[in-house]
Design a protein around this motif. Structure first.
Motif, short mmCIF file in Angstrom:
data_model
loop_
_atom_site.label_atom_id
_atom_site.label_comp_id
_atom_site.label_asym_id
_atom_site.label_seq_id
_atom_site.Cartn_x
_atom_site.Cartn_y
_atom_site.Cartn_z
N LEU A 21 -3.57 -26.76 -10.14
CA LEU A 21 -4.83 -26.22 -9.64
C LEU A 21 -4.64 -25.59 -8.25
CD1 LEU A 21 -7.79 -25.78 -10.22
CD2 LEU A 21 -8.25 -28.06 -9.30
N VAL A 22 -3.83 -26.20 -7.41
CA VAL A 22 -3.60 -25.65 -6.07
C VAL A 22 -2.92 -24.27 -6.16
CG1 VAL A 22 -1.37 -26.79 -5.68
CG2 VAL A 22 -2.81 -26.18 -3.73
N ALA A 23 -2.05 -24.09 -7.13
CA ALA A 23 -1.40 -22.79 -7.31
C ALA A 23 -2.40 -21.76 -7.83
CB ALA A 23 -0.23 -22.91 -8.27
N ARG A 24 -3.26 -22.19 -8.73
CA ARG A 24 -4.30 -21.27 -9.23
C ARG A 24 -5.20 -20.80 -8.09
NH1 ARG A 24 -6.51 -25.04 -13.87
NH2 ARG A 24 -4.48 -25.96 -14.20
N GLY A 25 -5.42 -21.69 -7.12
CA GLY A 25 -6.27 -21.32 -5.99
C GLY A 25 -5.72 -20.15 -5.20
N THR A 26 -4.43 -19.98 -5.20
CA THR A 26 -3.84 -18.86 -4.46
C THR A 26 -4.17 -17.53 -5.12
OG1 THR A 26 -1.72 -18.97 -5.63
CG2 THR A 26 -1.95 -20.30 -3.62
N ILE A 27 -4.52 -17.55 -6.40
CA ILE A 27 -4.91 -16.31 -7.08
C ILE A 27 -6.13 -15.72 -6.40
CG2 ILE A 27 -5.77 -15.33 -9.25
CD1 ILE A 27 -4.07 -17.49 -10.71
N ILE A 28 -7.07 -16.58 -6.02
CA ILE A 28 -8.29 -16.11 -5.37
C ILE A 28 -7.99 -15.55 -3.98
CG2 ILE A 28 -10.50 -16.87 -4.38
CD1 ILE A 28 -10.72 -18.86 -6.64
N MET A 29 -7.05 -16.16 -3.28
CA MET A 29 -6.77 -15.78 -1.88
C MET A 29 -5.91 -14.53 -1.76
SD MET A 29 -6.18 -19.49 -0.08
CE MET A 29 -4.62 -19.73 -0.93
N ARG A 30 -5.19 -14.17 -2.80
CA ARG A 30 -4.24 -13.06 -2.64
C ARG A 30 -4.97 -11.73 -2.52
NH1 ARG A 30 -1.88 -13.09 -8.75
NH2 ARG A 30 -3.43 -11.68 -9.60
N ASP A 31 -4.33 -10.83 -1.83
CA ASP A 31 -4.84 -9.47 -1.69
C ASP A 31 -4.34 -8.69 -2.89
OD1 ASP A 31 -5.53 -6.90 -1.03
OD2 ASP A 31 -4.29 -6.79 0.75
N GLU A 32 -5.26 -8.26 -3.70
CA GLU A 32 -4.85 -7.57 -4.92
C GLU A 32 -4.73 -6.06 -4.76
OE1 GLU A 32 -6.53 -8.78 -8.60
OE2 GLU A 32 -6.77 -10.83 -7.95
N ASN A 33 -4.81 -5.56 -3.54
CA ASN A 33 -4.65 -4.14 -3.33
C ASN A 33 -3.16 -3.84 -3.15
OD1 ASN A 33 -4.75 -1.47 -2.80
ND2 ASN A 33 -5.87 -1.66 -0.88
N TYR A 34 -2.51 -3.60 -4.25
CA TYR A 34 -1.08 -3.30 -4.22
C TYR A 34 -0.80 -1.80 -4.14
CZ TYR A 34 -0.62 -8.15 -5.66
OH TYR A 34 -0.69 -9.51 -5.72
N PRO A 49 -0.89 0.44 -1.68
CA PRO A 49 0.04 0.89 -0.62
C PRO A 49 1.50 0.54 -0.94
CG PRO A 49 -1.89 -0.11 0.36
CD PRO A 49 -1.97 -0.39 -1.12
N LEU A 50 1.72 -0.63 -1.53
CA LEU A 50 3.07 -1.02 -1.91
C LEU A 50 3.62 -0.07 -2.97
CD1 LEU A 50 5.53 -2.94 -2.04
CD2 LEU A 50 4.25 -4.23 -3.76
N TYR A 51 2.85 0.18 -4.00
CA TYR A 51 3.30 1.09 -5.06
C TYR A 51 3.53 2.49 -4.53
CZ TYR A 51 2.15 -2.43 -8.58
OH TYR A 51 2.10 -3.56 -9.33
N GLN A 52 2.68 2.91 -3.60
CA GLN A 52 2.81 4.25 -3.04
C GLN A 52 4.12 4.41 -2.27
OE1 GLN A 52 -0.52 5.36 -0.60
NE2 GLN A 52 -0.30 7.50 -1.20
N SER A 53 4.55 3.36 -1.58
CA SER A 53 5.76 3.45 -0.77
C SER A 53 7.01 2.98 -1.50
CB SER A 53 5.58 2.63 0.51
OG SER A 53 5.46 1.26 0.20
N LEU A 54 6.87 2.40 -2.65
CA LEU A 54 8.01 1.87 -3.40
C LEU A 54 8.95 3.00 -3.82
CD1 LEU A 54 9.08 -0.80 -4.65
CD2 LEU A 54 7.83 -0.19 -6.72
N ASN A 55 10.21 2.83 -3.49
CA ASN A 55 11.21 3.84 -3.84
C ASN A 55 11.94 3.36 -5.09
OD1 ASN A 55 12.90 6.01 -3.84
ND2 ASN A 55 14.25 5.18 -2.28
N ALA A 56 11.22 3.34 -6.19
CA ALA A 56 11.78 2.88 -7.46
C ALA A 56 10.94 3.46 -8.59
CB ALA A 56 11.77 1.36 -7.54
N PRO A 57 11.56 3.64 -9.73
CA PRO A 57 10.77 4.11 -10.88
C PRO A 57 9.79 3.02 -11.32
CG PRO A 57 13.04 3.66 -11.52
CD PRO A 57 12.96 3.46 -10.04
N GLU A 96 -5.33 3.28 -13.78
CA GLU A 96 -5.80 4.60 -13.33
C GLU A 96 -5.64 4.74 -11.82
OE1 GLU A 96 -6.61 7.12 -15.31
OE2 GLU A 96 -6.20 5.81 -17.03
N GLN A 97 -5.92 3.67 -11.08
CA GLN A 97 -5.75 3.70 -9.63
C GLN A 97 -4.29 3.87 -9.26
OE1 GLN A 97 -7.53 0.00 -8.48
NE2 GLN A 97 -9.56 0.88 -8.25
N LEU A 98 -3.42 3.18 -9.97
CA LEU A 98 -1.99 3.30 -9.69
C LEU A 98 -1.49 4.70 -10.01
CD1 LEU A 98 0.71 2.16 -8.84
CD2 LEU A 98 0.93 1.12 -11.09
#
Length: 136
Positions: free
Chosen positions: A52-65, A67-75, A93-95
């Motif tokens: 349950l404590v691990a599941r709680g981190t799902i709520i806390m994480r920032d799901e706006n990835y 910027p990461l995908y935009q800067s990722l230098n990989a296919p 669609e956002q990605l």
């Protein structure tokens, strides 16, 4: 919300019964076709293993990835089923908007786990994607 449907929020509950109901709801959206009872039991048991404590981190994480995908230098290969009720197709669609070079594969039929709904197609498309990088 961390998960698309309000019923899913029950995985964060202290109540075991609420958790089971929520996991069963989420797991019912993994694939379009229903699993046999043994498979459903295995999926539920595996889901319940996440503390349950691990599941709680799902709520806390920032799901706006984005910027990461935009800067990722990989296919990038995105595979998304149009019937996914756990991560809505709008996420892909956002990605696509920030990474137009990403390879996008849409499944007209399927839930959150397209590799279960369409294993042959999924395996072939994954092999096609990685083979240039493996030299095969």
């Amino acid at each position: 919300a961390a998960l698309a449907h309000a019923t899913s929020q029950g995985i964060f509950s202290e109540s075991l019964y609420t958790q089971i109901g929520a996991w069963n709801f989420l797991n019912s959206h993994l694939a379009t076709d229903s699993f046999d009872q043994d498979t459903k039991d295995i999926i539920l048991a595996t889901s319940m293993l996440m503390p349950l404590v691990a599941r709680g981190t799902i709520i806390m994480r920032d799901e706006n990835y984005l910027p990461l995908y935009q800067s990722l230098n990989a296919p990038i290969l995105m595979v998304h089923a149009e019937d996914d009720q756990i991560v809505l197709p709008a996420a892909s669609e956002q990605l696509k908007a920030v990474r137009p070079d990403a390879q996008y594969i849409s499944y007209p039929r399927g839930g959150h786990a397209p590799h279960w709904d369409n294993p042959e197609r999924f395996n072939q498309e994954l092999a096609n994607f990685v083979s240039p990088f493996l030299g095969i």
